[in-house]
Design an enzyme around this catalytic site. Structure first.
Site, PDB file in Angstrom:
ATOM      1  N   ASP A  24      -2.252  20.008 -39.069  1.00 28.11           N
ATOM      2  CA  ASP A  24      -3.310  19.950 -38.053  1.00 28.11           C
ATOM      3  C   ASP A  24      -4.631  19.565 -38.712  1.00 28.11           C
ATOM      4  O   ASP A  24      -5.010  20.153 -39.733  1.00 28.11           O
ATOM      5  CB  ASP A  24      -3.519  21.337 -37.408  1.00 28.11           C
ATOM      6  CG  ASP A  24      -2.481  21.632 -36.337  1.00 28.11           C
ATOM      7  OD1 ASP A  24      -1.582  20.798 -36.141  1.00 28.11           O
ATOM      8  OD2 ASP A  24      -2.589  22.694 -35.699  1.00 28.11           O
ATOM      9  N   LYS A  81      -1.817  16.410 -29.007  1.00 29.28           N
ATOM     10  CA  LYS A  81      -1.222  17.320 -28.028  1.00 29.28           C
ATOM     11  C   LYS A  81      -1.667  17.008 -26.603  1.00 29.28           C
ATOM     12  O   LYS A  81      -2.845  16.726 -26.366  1.00 29.28           O
ATOM     13  CB  LYS A  81      -1.628  18.764 -28.347  1.00 29.28           C
ATOM     14  CG  LYS A  81      -1.031  19.318 -29.632  1.00 29.28           C
ATOM     15  CD  LYS A  81      -1.413  20.781 -29.784  1.00 29.28           C
ATOM     16  CE  LYS A  81      -1.152  21.319 -31.178  1.00 29.28           C
ATOM     17  NZ  LYS A  81       0.271  21.501 -31.482  1.00 29.28           N
ATOM     18  N   GLY A 153      -1.602  29.886 -34.649  1.00 28.03           N
ATOM     19  CA  GLY A 153      -2.930  30.433 -34.906  1.00 28.03           C
ATOM     20  C   GLY A 153      -2.936  31.873 -35.373  1.00 28.03           C
ATOM     21  O   GLY A 153      -3.979  32.510 -35.427  1.00 28.03           O
ATOM     22  N   GLY A 235      -0.446  24.454 -39.006  1.00 25.57           N
ATOM     23  CA  GLY A 235      -1.630  24.298 -38.177  1.00 25.57           C
ATOM     24  C   GLY A 235      -2.840  24.876 -38.859  1.00 25.57           C
ATOM     25  O   GLY A 235      -3.417  24.289 -39.773  1.00 25.57           O
ATOM     26  N   SER A 236      -3.172  26.098 -38.461  1.00 24.35           N
ATOM     27  CA  SER A 236      -4.373  26.744 -38.978  1.00 24.35           C
ATOM     28  C   SER A 236      -4.246  27.112 -40.451  1.00 24.35           C
ATOM     29  O   SER A 236      -5.251  27.279 -41.136  1.00 24.35           O
ATOM     30  CB  SER A 236      -4.642  28.001 -38.153  1.00 24.35           C
ATOM     31  OG  SER A 236      -4.363  27.752 -36.794  1.00 24.35           O
TER      32      SER A 236
END
Lengths: 294, 193
Positions: A24, A81, A153, A235-236
């Site tokens: 991400d 997304k 997340g 992601g995060s």
């Protein structure tokens, strides 16, 4: 003769991503760090899941400006997304020439009954799943790639593990079943019969299946690979950590060498602070993103 | 016969399936220590930038480079072809072993990826081109064209190396598998130098 965007070409790109890490990113600078660290693709976002979670409110498709900035900055595939069921966001992404669309539970769903009919698009789709039923329904709608939902997340891998184990166990049940049982299994999992027949024929899911949602360390990535995932979304976990470039590289090396503890210990050294995690038990039902999607 | 498949990332399992179907042994190579006594090599499709990065950890490609120079039959597809090209537009040169220039993502993004007809040696079939590179220049008379899509060169051979820009491993058609079997067994078409 030449035909663009066939199912085989869409699934083919997912095949080329196998064994790799998709990261991400929120701008060109992060995208370049990801590419340099060995990402096989990047997911262009306005906010990463940890921030979406913290900010609350409605999470929508990222601004076209951010997506284009990322597309212009790297030579690897760029994903973006769209909200579940929001086929117009998907149409916009398709017209931008995005390489992959993620119909994602990380954004606020736009339709509480229907997912997007993914056959109508030039770009391939990836969708989240918590079990075989969800995975096969998405495949029947035209998804070219599946990923676990995990719990985005949170920096907590427990949900991704649960989803991968569930998919594998249910997959094994289908592969091992007697042909007379397949209709009952289709009802049990709410899984389209034609996809189950395809699974039985190939002895595997007919598309690539990546891990996603809560992966924060090289060990997390290797764990998901040892559980049978074809690759990893982070992601995060990267850009919320102390040293993103170093961590990104370590996760890439760990994903390739997932079966070699020596390599894993070497890349896990001196990585700096991982992202702060969230215990899933402390989340209310409404806060769980994996509950989104049907 | 043992066929080593570069397995940093990409479609290495699809190539492995082709090798197993032919009754050969397939070795998934990730580090130099995996590279023992192979009879042929395959460098698969994937992302060349990622493969290059993963290589920095073990420097496996230096050993692969030596094996190729020693004359081992080597097949490359897509990103694998970029790794072996002498010149790369839009990317970096890695282990130059074939006298061609390739242009990365030459057809455009994924929405321009396609299935197209390819004349591969004597056979015509439909193969996938996925964010494929183009062979934009040939620098030597010893590079021979073996595959064409319309007027474009999509496959070449030079000495022991066959480099393609499309993905025969996603088809595994009979003609390709027969050719691959000959290639591995005898280094036929390649050991003539």
């Amino acid at each position: 003769m030449k035909i663009e965007s066939t199912n085989k070409v869409k699934k083919g790109l997912a095949e080329m991503l196998k064994g790799g890490v998709i990261m991400d990113v929120v701008n060109a600078e992060q995208a370049k760090i990801a590419e340099k660290a060995g990402a096989v693709a990047v997911m262009a976002l306005e906010r990463i899941p940890a921030d979406i979670r913290a900010d609350g409110g409605v999470a929508r498709m990222s601004s076209v400006g951010v997506i284009q900035e990322v597309m212009d900055s790297v030579s690897i595939p760029v994903m973006a997304k769209a909200r579940i069921g929001h086929f117009v966001e998907a149409q916009i992404l398709d017209s931008l020439g995005i390489d992959f669309i993620d119909e994602s539970e990380v954004l606020t769903p736009a339709d509480e009954i229907n997912h997007i009919n993914k056959q109508n698009f030039k770009a391939p789709f990836v969708c989240g799943a918590t079990g075989l039923g969800e995975a096969t329904r998405r495949i029947a709608e035209g998804a070219s790639m599946i990923r676990t939902k995990g719990e985005a997340g949170t920096g907590n891998v427990v949900e991704a593990v649960r989803h991968m184990r569930t998919i594998t166990n249910e997959l094994n049940e289908v592969i091992a079943c007697d042909e007379n049982e397949i209709v009952a299994l289709s009802k049990k999992f709410r899984a389209p019969l034609n996809v189950l027949e395809e699974i039985k024929e190939q002895n595997k899911l007919p598309v690539v299946n990546f891990a996603a949602g809560g992966i924060a360390t090289p060990a997390d990535a290797a764990l998901m690979m040892q559980l049978g995932c074809d690759g990893v979304f982070v992601g995060s976990g990267i850009f919320k950590s102390g040293d993103p470039a170093e961590r990104a590289e370590a996760i890439v090396i760990a994903t390739t060498n997932y079966n070699d503890p020596k390599v894993l210990s070497e890349v896990s050294k001196d990585l700096g602070e991982p992202m702060v995690g969230i215990n899933i038990d402390t989340l209310s039902e409404e806060e769980k993103l994996a509950k989104r999607g049907w | 016969m043992k066929v080593g498949i570069l397995s940093f990332q990409g479609s290495f399992l699809d190539h492995s399936k082709s090798i197993l179907e032919l009754g050969h042994e397939s070795l998934l190579i990730k580090q130099s220590k995996d590279l023992t006594s192979v009879d042929a090599l395959i460098l698969p499709g994937g992302e060349s930038t990622a493969m290059k990065k993963i290589n920095q950890f073990s420097n496996l490609l230096t050993d692969i480079d030596q094996l190729i120079k020693d004359g081992i039959p080597t097949l490359t597809t897509c990103a694998g072809t970029i790794l072996l090209a002498k010149e790369v537009i839009g990317g970096e040169v890695t282990i130059p072993n074939i006298d061609i220039e390739v242009t990365r993502n030459a057809y455009g993004r994924q929405t321009e990826s396609f299935e197209g007809s390819v004349k591969f040696f004597e056979n015509e079939d439909i193969y996938c081109f996925i964010r494929a590179p183009k062979i934009s220049k040939i620098f030597s008379d010893t590079v021979n064209v073996i595959a064409q899509h319309n007027d474009e060169v999509v496959g070449v051979v030079q000495k022991n190396v066959v480099s393609l820009t499309f993905h025969p491993e996603l088809n595994n058609d009979e003609y390709y598998l027969n050719w691959l079997n000959d290639f591995i067994r005898e280094g036929k078409n390649v050991r003539s130098f």
